[in-house]
Design an enzyme around this catalytic site. Structure first.
Site, PDB file in Angstrom:
ATOM      1  N   GLU A  81       0.807  -1.220   0.000  1.00 27.77           N
ATOM      2  CA  GLU A  81       0.000   0.000   0.000  1.00 27.77           C
ATOM      3  C   GLU A  81       0.843   1.275   0.000  1.00 27.77           C
ATOM      4  O   GLU A  81       0.307   2.368  -0.154  1.00 27.77           O
ATOM      5  CB  GLU A  81      -0.896   0.028   1.246  1.00 27.77           C
TER       6      GLU A  81
ATOM      7  N   LYS B  44     -11.947   1.758   2.265  1.00 24.58           N
ATOM      8  CA  LYS B  44     -10.949   1.316   1.293  1.00 24.58           C
ATOM      9  C   LYS B  44     -11.528   0.085   0.583  1.00 24.58           C
ATOM     10  O   LYS B  44     -11.519  -1.008   1.131  1.00 24.58           O
ATOM     11  CB  LYS B  44      -9.637   0.962   1.996  1.00 24.58           C
TER      12      LYS B  44
END
Length: 119
Positions: free
Chosen positions: A22, A99
């Protein structure tokens, strides 16, 4: 006062997350926002200057989020809520930050926060 201005499904790209995968590229985040605001003056004047301008809020959030690189969604949500309260004069904010690509076996993960009172 019970007026609410809302933005649903605001899709922004953010560099956010704690995992190595990420930290190298942005990923989408979705914001659902409810802002407590007295709409009576705007309704009476029919003037955008008297309203809580949801387009201005969304553009400011897009600019802000693009400049961040937080590890936690909790931090990003808190900062976005504070921005809305301080820069746009909302009396309270409910913000859900998701997310959608974080977990392969889940539609989304994230947090929901409320700052100020909707009572």
């Amino acid at each position: 006062m019970t007026d609410t201005v809302f933005i649903e499904g605001l899709r922004l790209d953010a560099l956010i997350g704690v995992h190595d995968r990420e930290r190298h590229a942005t990923q989408p985040v979705l914001l659902d926002i409810r802002m407590r605001f007295d709409n009576r003056i705007a309704a009476s004047s029919d003037t955008l200057a008297d309203a809580l301008d949801y387009e201005a809020v969304s553009l400011r959030l897009a600019d802000y989020v693009a400049q961040t690189d937080f590890m936690l969604v909790e931090t990003l949500a808190e900062c976005c809520a504070d921005l809305i309260l301080t820069e746009f004069g909302a009396k309270a904010v409910r913000l859900k930050l998701s997310k959608p690509d974080a977990l392969a076996n889940a539609a989304a993960v994230g947090v929901e926060i409320e700052r100020g009172s909707f009572a």
